[in-house]
Design a protein around this motif. Structure first.
Motif, PDB file in Angstrom:
ATOM      1  N   CYS A   1     -22.509 -29.289 -20.802  1.00 36.08           N
ATOM      2  CA  CYS A   1     -23.187 -30.017 -21.873  1.00 36.08           C
ATOM      3  C   CYS A   1     -23.555 -31.426 -21.410  1.00 36.08           C
ATOM      4  O   CYS A   1     -24.648 -31.916 -21.694  1.00 36.08           O
ATOM      5  N   SER A   2     -22.643 -32.046 -20.692  1.00 39.09           N
ATOM      6  CA  SER A   2     -22.925 -33.387 -20.179  1.00 39.09           C
ATOM      7  C   SER A   2     -24.083 -33.341 -19.192  1.00 39.09           C
ATOM      8  O   SER A   2     -24.924 -34.243 -19.153  1.00 39.09           O
ATOM      9  N   PHE A   3     -24.138 -32.270 -18.409  1.00 43.18           N
ATOM     10  CA  PHE A   3     -25.188 -32.125 -17.399  1.00 43.18           C
ATOM     11  C   PHE A   3     -26.572 -32.119 -18.020  1.00 43.18           C
ATOM     12  O   PHE A   3     -27.525 -32.653 -17.447  1.00 43.18           O
ATOM     13  N   VAL A   4     -26.694 -31.519 -19.203  1.00 43.53           N
ATOM     14  CA  VAL A   4     -28.009 -31.465 -19.867  1.00 43.53           C
ATOM     15  C   VAL A   4     -28.135 -32.538 -20.945  1.00 43.53           C
ATOM     16  O   VAL A   4     -29.069 -32.518 -21.735  1.00 43.53           O
TER      17      VAL A   4
ATOM     18  N   SER B   1     -16.312 -27.221 -33.552  1.00 42.40           N
ATOM     19  CA  SER B   1     -17.085 -28.312 -32.958  1.00 42.40           C
ATOM     20  C   SER B   1     -18.549 -27.915 -32.961  1.00 42.40           C
ATOM     21  O   SER B   1     -18.888 -26.769 -33.273  1.00 42.40           O
ATOM     22  N   GLU B   2     -19.390 -28.859 -32.622  1.00 40.59           N
ATOM     23  CA  GLU B   2     -20.829 -28.588 -32.642  1.00 40.59           C
ATOM     24  C   GLU B   2     -21.494 -29.218 -31.421  1.00 40.59           C
ATOM     25  O   GLU B   2     -21.114 -30.309 -30.995  1.00 40.59           O
ATOM     26  N   ILE B   3     -22.472 -28.518 -30.911  1.00 38.18           N
ATOM     27  CA  ILE B   3     -23.241 -29.033 -29.771  1.00 38.18           C
ATOM     28  C   ILE B   3     -24.630 -29.409 -30.270  1.00 38.18           C
ATOM     29  O   ILE B   3     -25.337 -28.572 -30.864  1.00 38.18           O
ATOM     30  N   TYR B   4     -25.019 -30.639 -30.022  1.00 36.98           N
ATOM     31  CA  TYR B   4     -26.332 -31.137 -30.408  1.00 36.98           C
ATOM     32  C   TYR B   4     -27.139 -31.518 -29.170  1.00 36.98           C
ATOM     33  O   TYR B   4     -26.596 -31.675 -28.078  1.00 36.98           O
ATOM     34  N   GLY B   5     -28.411 -31.710 -29.390  1.00 32.90           N
ATOM     35  CA  GLY B   5     -29.268 -32.094 -28.280  1.00 32.90           C
ATOM     36  C   GLY B   5     -29.090 -33.544 -27.856  1.00 32.90           C
ATOM     37  O   GLY B   5     -29.363 -33.901 -26.711  1.00 32.90           O
ATOM     38  N   ASN B   6     -28.621 -34.366 -28.760  1.00 33.69           N
ATOM     39  CA  ASN B   6     -28.434 -35.794 -28.463  1.00 33.69           C
ATOM     40  C   ASN B   6     -27.478 -36.404 -29.490  1.00 33.69           C
ATOM     41  O   ASN B   6     -27.036 -35.719 -30.422  1.00 33.69           O
TER      42      ASN B   6
ATOM     43  N   GLN C   1     -28.009 -36.205 -33.092  1.00 31.67           N
ATOM     44  CA  GLN C   1     -27.681 -34.895 -33.654  1.00 31.67           C
ATOM     45  C   GLN C   1     -28.902 -34.043 -33.970  1.00 31.67           C
ATOM     46  O   GLN C   1     -28.944 -33.320 -34.978  1.00 31.67           O
ATOM     47  N   ASP C   2     -29.888 -34.154 -33.101  1.00 32.54           N
ATOM     48  CA  ASP C   2     -30.986 -33.191 -33.161  1.00 32.54           C
ATOM     49  C   ASP C   2     -30.511 -31.883 -32.529  1.00 32.54           C
ATOM     50  O   ASP C   2     -29.548 -31.869 -31.763  1.00 32.54           O
ATOM     51  N   ALA C   3     -31.212 -30.807 -32.823  1.00 33.54           N
ATOM     52  CA  ALA C   3     -30.849 -29.515 -32.242  1.00 33.54           C
ATOM     53  C   ALA C   3     -31.114 -29.522 -30.731  1.00 33.54           C
ATOM     54  O   ALA C   3     -31.855 -30.360 -30.216  1.00 33.54           O
ATOM     55  N   LEU C   4     -30.492 -28.616 -30.048  1.00 31.46           N
ATOM     56  CA  LEU C   4     -30.716 -28.470 -28.610  1.00 31.46           C
ATOM     57  C   LEU C   4     -32.193 -28.212 -28.326  1.00 31.46           C
ATOM     58  O   LEU C   4     -32.864 -27.500 -29.064  1.00 31.46           O
TER      59      LEU C   4
ATOM     60  N   GLU D   1     -35.075 -26.663 -23.135  1.00 35.84           N
ATOM     61  CA  GLU D   1     -34.532 -26.787 -21.779  1.00 35.84           C
ATOM     62  C   GLU D   1     -33.002 -26.793 -21.813  1.00 35.84           C
ATOM     63  O   GLU D   1     -32.356 -26.143 -20.990  1.00 35.84           O
ATOM     64  N   GLN D   2     -32.438 -27.533 -22.757  1.00 35.03           N
ATOM     65  CA  GLN D   2     -30.985 -27.568 -22.869  1.00 35.03           C
ATOM     66  C   GLN D   2     -30.421 -26.180 -23.161  1.00 35.03           C
ATOM     67  O   GLN D   2     -29.440 -25.747 -22.551  1.00 35.03           O
ATOM     68  N   ALA D   3     -31.044 -25.481 -24.107  1.00 30.60           N
ATOM     69  CA  ALA D   3     -30.576 -24.140 -24.451  1.00 30.60           C
ATOM     70  C   ALA D   3     -30.702 -23.210 -23.246  1.00 30.60           C
ATOM     71  O   ALA D   3     -29.825 -22.376 -22.992  1.00 30.60           O
TER      72      ALA D   3
END
Lengths: 129, 192
Positions: A75-78, A94-99, A102-105, A108-110
């Motif tokens: 996650c840190s890598f992207v 927990s939740e993973i966001y694009g930034n 807290q925008d969605a992934l 490219e990140q996905a």
């Protein structure tokens, strides 16, 4: 529980196995990035102080499907943002966001996270790792 | 179709023979269809309440059925296996109910399914198809060298292209339906 994540901590996400339609699995055994595309934060369970087996058991008891792990390091890598978001019945949520906003992934990140994701549990089977 | 019939008289003479030939062909076809229906397949792809597909690995003849509450449709196609597999995938996606992924994902509209199906019908190369939890259906292409191309069809009618090259280069843009096949041709280096 510490709100901060260590790089070696894993985040677990349930994904339908290829034996159940629709599936998210590609011919190369990896999940499609479609499995990680959501409207807001990508819900996952952190492993925290649990062993991987304990964390998988916990996740499998609540959700159907195979379970993949995504490392915090990936996650840190992207440049994705991982947020600890416990609920009343799930202290590991927990939740993973694009930034950090807290925008969605992003696509490219996905895509990258899907490539990095590892299958750790298949229903009615032993642990993969 | 009969050919090389040069005169009406010959036509009249050839009709009974023609009918006999047609009857034989129909019999053979019917027999083959019946046998295909009842033969065990070597590979069962999936079998669930939404659809079942049976592939004969020798002939690649695909028989595909969709079960609805009121009718059963049977499609037969030689060689176009991937296209009919994708029709099946769309049928399954169409039937998904709310919270289909266990995380609260919404179901898909008829319009979106129709649009993706329209693409499947006309696609120069068949993709892999996956639903997402953000009101879209994603179609994907990937080459052995790692180049990756996807089109994401959204409920609002937009189509977003995402390309990820093997060297890490990316490209994201919204495109029109009419440009999809051109993008696929470019991706695979095909001459249009």
């Amino acid at each position: 529980m510490d709100e901060k994540f260590k790089d070696d901590e894993l985040l677990l996400r349930a994904v339908w196995p290829p034996t159940k339609r629709p599936d998210f699995w590609k011919s190369n055994g990896k999940i499609s990035s479609a499995a990680l595309k959501v409207k807001n934060g990508l819900s996952v369970n952190r492993t925290a102080h649990l062993t991987l087996e304990e964390a998988v058991n916990f996740t499998a008891s609540r959700l159907n499907g195979s379970i993949v792990s995504i490392s915090v390091k990936s996650c840190s890598f992207v440049n994705a943002f991982v947020k600890y978001a416990p609920s009343n019945d799930n202290e590991f949520h927990s939740e993973i966001y694009g930034n950090k906003e807290q925008d969605a992934l992003s696509d490219e990140q996905a895509f990258v996270l899907a490539k990095e994701a590892k299958l750790v549990y298949r229903p009615n089977a032993e642990y993969i790792i | 179709m009969i050919s090389n019939v040069r005169s009406i008289n010959e036509d009249v003479k050839s009709i009974p023979q023609f009918q006999s030939t047609i009857a034989k062909v129909c019999t053979v076809f019917t027999l083959i269809s019946f046998m295909s229906t009842n033969c065990d397949s070597t590979t069962v792809l999936t079998k669930d309440k939404y659809y079942s597909s049976v592939v004969s690995s020798e002939s690649e003849v695909v028989k595909f059925t969709t079960n609805t509450t009121s009718e059963m449709n049977v499609y037969n196609s030689v060689l176009d296996y991937k296209k009919y597999k994708n029709f099946g995938t769309l049928k399954v996606i169409e039937a998904l109910q709310s919270n289909w992924n266990g995380y609260g994902a919404d179901s898909f509209s008829v319009d979106l399914i129709s649009k993706v199906r329209e693409f499947v019908v006309s696609a120069v190369i068949q993709p892999d198809i996956f639903p997402t939890a953000r009101d879209s259906i994603q179609i994907e292409y990937e080459k052995d060298n790692g180049d990756y191309l996807e089109f994401e069809f959204f409920e609002n009618g937009e189509i977003k292209k995402f390309f990820y090259g093997s060297q890490g280069e990316t490209d994201t843009q919204y495109i029109s339906f009419e440009c999809l096949n051109g993008e696929i041709d470019t991706f695979y280096g095909r001459k249009i």
